[in-house]
Design a protein around this motif. Structure first.
Motif, short mmCIF file in Angstrom:
data_model
loop_
_atom_site.label_atom_id
_atom_site.label_comp_id
_atom_site.label_asym_id
_atom_site.label_seq_id
_atom_site.Cartn_x
_atom_site.Cartn_y
_atom_site.Cartn_z
N UNK A 1 0.82 -1.19 -0.02
CA UNK A 1 0.03 0.12 0.04
C UNK A 1 0.86 1.15 0.00
N UNK A 2 0.53 2.21 -0.78
CA UNK A 2 1.17 3.42 -0.95
C UNK A 2 0.50 4.41 0.21
N UNK A 3 0.99 4.47 1.43
CA UNK A 3 0.30 5.33 2.21
C UNK A 3 1.35 6.49 2.39
N UNK B 1 3.62 10.75 -0.39
CA UNK B 1 3.22 9.44 -0.37
C UNK B 1 4.22 8.66 -1.20
N UNK B 2 4.21 7.45 -0.79
CA UNK B 2 4.84 6.42 -1.07
C UNK B 2 4.39 5.46 -2.03
N UNK B 3 5.05 4.84 -3.12
CA UNK B 3 4.60 3.56 -3.91
C UNK B 3 5.70 2.63 -3.87
N UNK B 4 5.24 1.54 -3.29
CA UNK B 4 6.44 0.60 -3.02
C UNK B 4 6.26 -0.88 -3.33
N UNK B 5 6.71 -1.24 -4.37
CA UNK B 5 6.27 -2.46 -4.98
C UNK B 5 6.59 -3.57 -4.06
N UNK B 6 7.91 -3.55 -3.53
CA UNK B 6 8.25 -4.62 -2.86
C UNK B 6 7.28 -4.77 -1.34
N UNK B 7 6.66 -3.59 -0.77
CA UNK B 7 6.12 -3.73 0.27
C UNK B 7 4.65 -4.33 -0.13
N UNK B 8 4.31 -3.95 -1.50
CA UNK B 8 3.04 -4.84 -1.76
C UNK B 8 3.12 -6.20 -1.82
N UNK B 9 4.12 -6.38 -2.64
CA UNK B 9 4.31 -7.75 -2.78
C UNK B 9 4.45 -8.67 -1.46
N UNK B 10 4.99 -8.25 -0.51
CA UNK B 10 5.20 -8.93 0.82
C UNK B 10 4.03 -9.11 1.40
N UNK B 11 3.12 -7.92 1.58
CA UNK B 11 1.82 -7.97 1.87
C UNK B 11 1.08 -9.20 1.34
#
Lengths: 259, 259
Positions: free
Chosen positions: A1-3, A200-210
């Motif tokens: 999530x890019x929060x 605001x941040x957009x983070x591919x790696x975080x999304x995948x980990x979730x």
DNA sequence: CACTGTGAAACGCTTCACAGCA
DNA sequence: TGCTGTGAAGCGTTTCACAGTG
């Protein structure tokens, strides 16, 4: 999530909840599609389905903007498109700069949805002198040296950071110093900014980990909830490899056991 | 914010709040950095600062995983790295496919943070026959025809959609039919999926619009809150252009006035 | 004594359910 | 009658504040 961070910390900014603001673009997109099909009105139920939310939420959201619907009928599509656009500040054009023209930066520069709705790429900026002058998405890449002057000359208040993580904070500082007050960060780093600047941040790696977390849960649930529970009770940690073996720079497995 | 839908709707999946799950990758990143600098322990205060959250939240988050800290000392870095990795399911490798190898897909394929933490790009898939076989990020692009077999042969459960909006739902359906149960969607569309499939979306345009909203507020606040309030009362809508002029396919401005 | 772990309060968001209006 | 607009209830998350402990 890019929060994002650094929102209005305490009070809501003039009555519209942050969660509602985050959904307005969704409604706007759905409404625009309806508008293109010349649909004159929509019910909350229909629009909610198109936007992927439930209708009660949608009605509540719209109630923060005002009473823009007609009971028994629904919402006027064109009118709502305009009201939401205005609320989001899309009736004006926002010049943005993209810093870091690697694979991602170039992808962003080429992204059509960018220009289509109130945003204009004012400049592409990269630290690599070899990139300077090279055209990307029809714009010549400018060197980082010009960052401050570009921002001032174009009145840029929104910056997109698509640099490697190591350069992001420094770029961020320069953007902010030059007058940027909103930043969209694609670099996998926590940026620190002064009050009044939104990130605001957009983070591919975080999304995948979730996703991986939920995926793991699904797999664990095959043998019922008990199995999933057992795999979290500390005992299975004993299956951990011995520390110090080192399969890479990433943190290895601890020798410690839970209490 | 790239927020997923189709989470566990009602109950939390085995006790860990969704909001906490979303922060675990953040902690993990900060911890990994500490680990690489061979820092043995961190306090909640230090780690929270590195992750960009406050320490009470971090302690509460960790309390859901178990009691992994030592009072008066802090947390063991290596141990925590392992516990969080395990909780997120990163002790196993997740093969992923990327569908849609345009600018963005290529950027994702080249993204290093991808492989570094439990994820492995199993295949790049594109609908364009001309792309087939072309190497991107060291992998040959495969044609969409092979989608199902690639997913089955590699046991892929996570798919990344980087296609144009128009193709996304169709690609999604095929991914799901072939066995994918987690999807990261970069296309600007609402995907509908059956129960049990998780979707998270990343949408540049939405992020920018949220920033624009706050940016607009900042500008409006120059003359005090009253000015900002006035610009929302409907009266200023009169400044709207007349409908029907048509400056493009995007919805124009409505002729309707507020109640 | 410093720092974790956690009840309890505070807060914001979502959902319900229905009054009110076209 | 059909659908919006909204109080009120319900939930999940954050924050507080301090008891507990190595």
């Amino acid at each position: 999530m890019a929060t994002g961070r650094t929102h209005r910390p305490a009070t809501r900014s003039r009555g519209i909840p942050e969660a509602t603001v985050a959904r307005l673009p969704l409604y706007l997109r759905a409404l625009t599609a309806l508008s293109e099909r010349s649909v004159p009105t929509v019910s909350s139920e229909e629009l909610a389905a198109a936007a992927g939310v439930n209708s009660a939420k949608l009605r509540k959201d719209f109630s923060y903007l005002g009473s823009y619907g007609t009971r028994g009928v629904g919402y006027d599509v064109e009118y709502l498109v305009y009201q939401i656009s205005r609320e989001l500040g899309l009736t004006q054009d926002w010049p943005v700069v993209i810093v870091g023209i690697g694979n991602l930066g170039a992808a962003l520069a080429n992204y059509g949805g960018f220009a289509s709705r109130g945003f204009r790429v004012a400049a592409l900026i990269d630290a690599d002198p070899a990139m300077a002058g090279k055209p990307v998405a029809g714009l010549p890449v400018r060197h980082t040296d010009e960052l401050e002057s570009i921002i001032r000359d174009n009145g840029v208040s929104i910056g997109v950071i698509a640099t490697p993580a190591g350069a992001a904070q420094q770029v961020c500082d320069r953007l902010v110093a030059a007058g940027v007050t909103s930043i969209l960060n694609f670099a996998p780093t926590v940026l620190s900014v002064p009050d009044g600047v939104d990130v605001r941040k957009v983070d591919l790696s975080i999304e995948l980990q979730i996703l991986a977390f939920h995926e793991q849960r699904k797999a664990g649930e095959e043998s019922g909830p008990a199995a999933a529970a057992a795999s979290r009770t500390g005992a299975p940690a004993r299956t951990a490899p011995v520390a110090g073996s080192g399969k890479g720079p990433e943190g290895d497995v601890p020798a410690v056991m839970p209490a």
